[in-house]
Scaffold this active site. Structure first.
Site, short mmCIF file in Angstrom:
data_model
loop_
_atom_site.label_atom_id
_atom_site.label_comp_id
_atom_site.label_asym_id
_atom_site.label_seq_id
_atom_site.Cartn_x
_atom_site.Cartn_y
_atom_site.Cartn_z
CE LYS A 68 -4.15 -2.02 2.07
NZ LYS A 68 -5.20 -1.86 3.09
CG ASP A 105 -8.73 0.06 2.99
OD1 ASP A 105 -9.52 -0.78 2.52
OD2 ASP A 105 -7.50 -0.10 3.03
#
Length: 275
Positions: A68, A105
């Site tokens: 990420k 997210d």
């Protein structure tokens, strides 16, 4: 007209990922018969080479750990949301050849809470630190009017969480992990720790607790989640987060909105039941 019709999730380890199940269910529901979604074991060292070899058939990528942050230098642009936590879980390839990173997210957490009736809270608690906890703080920046208390295992982690709070505009207080049961007095508790970490806290759940958002989905329910539900608390689970963030990925990669939330959740539930 775009010819992009391929997507995949990358990470290491990746065999456990439910992303292919969710995205393929979305494609089926949307009638995107020519679209495909794969799963590739890729670590940080292999990531630049993998991305460099992608051709014009690729529409997007989903990134899980440990990629990420590693993906960021390979992108042309990242959104403000991704910048806020220095983490990208979504890459969209545009028709003009640019690579744009985003983080679904954070809005996924907000949407999962909203689906369960949690729009605003006066305060909250976070169990754990790290990447998921920073995303939780970013989500709380949107819905929490007051302080957030983070329960962590070391002063280094406490300092890190306070730093994220300063960056995200959230008043973060910290507590020792030994006092984590005190979190349960908050109207919203977000558990971001690995499987088994909160098991010992299950016996400390009070009568009539508020809302628990436990980001785990396998195994489910966790001991803490089961105790919370048994005492009448509102529960949001990891599958809720996974589905909501994946819906946003599908929308960005395919250009089709709204994404088919119900079909994706049903596919995820079936896959988990078969494990």
């Amino acid at each position: 007209m775009s010819t992009r019709h391929r997507a995949a999730v990358l990470g290491s380890p990746i065999a456990h990922s439910l992303s292919p199940v969710l995205h393929r269910a979305a494609y089926a529901e949307l009638g995107l018969d020519d679209w495909s979604y794969g799963r590739f074991e890729v670590d940080e060292a292999a990531l630049p080479g993998f991305v460099a070899e992608l051709d014009d058939s690729w529409a997007g990528l989903s990134l899980t750990m440990p990629l990420k942050r590693a993906i960021i230098p390979l992108l042309d642009e990242i959104t403000d949301t991704a910048t806020s936590v220095e983490a990208v879980n979504t890459v969209v390839f545009t028709d003009d050849g640019r690579r744009v990173g985003d983080n679904t997210d954070i809005p996924g957490m907000v949407a999962a809470l909203r689906e369960r009736g949690v729009e605003k809270v006066e305060s909250a608690a976070v169990l754990g630190a790290g990447a998921t906890a920073s995303s939780a703080l970013a989500a709380l920046a949107r819905i929490c009017a007051g302080p957030v208390t983070a329960y962590v295992r070391s002063e280094a982690r406490a300092e890190e969480m306070r730093g994220w709070g300063d960056r995200l505009g959230v008043e973060v207080r910290t507590g020792a992990w030994e006092d984590a049961a005190e979190a349960f007095a908050a109207p919203l508790v977000i558990a971001t720790t690995p499987a088994g970490t909160t098991d010992a806290l299950a016996e400390a759940v009070p009568d009539a607790p508020g809302t628990l958002f436990d980001v785990l989905y396998d195994p489910w329910p966790t001991r803490l989640a089961a105790a919370w539900s048994a005492r009448g608390g509102r529960l949001v689970g990891g599958l809720d987060l996974l589905v909501h963030q994946a819906v946003l990925q599908v929308e960005q990669m395919t250009g089709r909105t709204p994404g088919p939330l119900a079909a994706m959740r049903a596919a995820g539930e079936r896959a988990l039941a078969e494990r």
